[in-house]
Each structure stands twice: as C-alpha cells, then as structure tokens.
Enzyme design. Structure first.
Site, PDB file in Angstrom:
ATOM      1  N   ASP A 187       0.842  -1.191   0.000  1.00 38.67           N
ATOM      2  CA  ASP A 187       0.000   0.000   0.000  1.00 38.67           C
ATOM      3  C   ASP A 187       0.878   1.241   0.000  1.00 38.67           C
ATOM      4  OD1 ASP A 187      -1.732   2.211   1.057  1.00 38.67           O
ATOM      5  OD2 ASP A 187      -3.193   0.593   1.129  1.00 38.67           O
ATOM      6  N   GLY A 219     -15.834   1.922   2.532  1.00 42.98           N
ATOM      7  CA  GLY A 219     -14.451   2.358   2.510  1.00 42.98           C
ATOM      8  C   GLY A 219     -13.670   1.958   1.273  1.00 42.98           C
ATOM      9  N   GLN A 220     -14.337   1.386   0.259  1.00 42.09           N
ATOM     10  CA  GLN A 220     -13.631   0.989  -0.959  1.00 42.09           C
ATOM     11  C   GLN A 220     -13.184   2.240  -1.699  1.00 42.09           C
ATOM     12  OE1 GLN A 220     -15.915  -1.463  -3.637  1.00 42.09           O
ATOM     13  NE2 GLN A 220     -14.182  -1.910  -4.944  1.00 42.09           N
ATOM     14  N   SER A 221     -11.879   2.377  -1.875  1.00 45.69           N
ATOM     15  CA  SER A 221     -11.348   3.584  -2.515  1.00 45.69           C
ATOM     16  C   SER A 221     -10.915   3.341  -3.959  1.00 45.69           C
ATOM     17  CB  SER A 221     -10.165   4.130  -1.712  1.00 45.69           C
ATOM     18  OG  SER A 221      -9.159   3.140  -1.595  1.00 45.69           O
ATOM     19  N   HIS A 232     -10.351  -5.731  -3.737  1.00 44.32           N
ATOM     20  CA  HIS A 232      -9.034  -6.163  -3.268  1.00 44.32           C
ATOM     21  C   HIS A 232      -9.132  -6.546  -1.800  1.00 44.32           C
ATOM     22  CE1 HIS A 232      -9.275  -1.818  -2.530  1.00 44.32           C
ATOM     23  NE2 HIS A 232      -8.575  -2.079  -1.430  1.00 44.32           N
TER      24      HIS A 232
END
Length: 90
Positions: free
Chosen positions: A7, A69-71, A76
């Site tokens: 990340d 919260g998926q950005s 993934h």
C-alpha cells in the site's frame, strides 16, 4: 491470477493488497463465477503473509462500496501485519 503490492499509504506496520487481475469492481459483480477467484485472492494473501513472517495471524480486510471504505475501482483484500482491529468496529 492475482496482483500483490504494498500500500502507498500503509495504516499498519505491514500492509499489502491482493487483487484479481480480472476486473471485478465489487462483490455484487463477482457473483458465482467469481467465487473461486475471490478464494484464490485470499489464499495468495495468506501465502504472501507467511513469506513476510506474519505467522501469528493477521487481519484480511475487504472494503465493499463507497460506504464500506472501498477507494479503488477493483475489489481487493488488504492484509495488515502487526495490527489488531478492534471489535466492535468504530
């Protein structure tokens, strides 16, 4: 079948992401045909965690949709090493 990368803005001592190479935006799009691929993502995450020495356990997190919260625009799994998630969340 999967891509694995660290990340860019880690929220734990170790944070890497595992995503399928096939374009799966979210869980609703995966449906039954994506079950084995999503399982593969988790198995690859565990193998990478073991390779990094995360043998005492680790959280695997899936963020689903904007409210979850998926950005990114692809599903993934985030693998967080040396990080405990509280329960209940929030």
């Amino acid at each position: 079948q999967c891509l694995v990368f660290h990340d860019l803005s880690p929220q734990a001592a170790t944070l890497f992401l595992v995503m399928p190479k096939a374009p799966v935006i979210g869980l609703p799009e995966a449906q039954e045909s994506g079950e084995s691929l999503l399982g593969r993502v988790m198995v690859v995450g565990e193998k990478c965690a073991a390779h990094l020495g995360l043998t005492s356990g680790f959280p695997m997190v899936v963020d689903e949709g904007p409210d979850g919260g998926q950005s990114g625009n692809c599903i993934h799994v985030g693998v967080l090493g040396s990080h405990q998630l509280g329960w209940p969340p929030g």
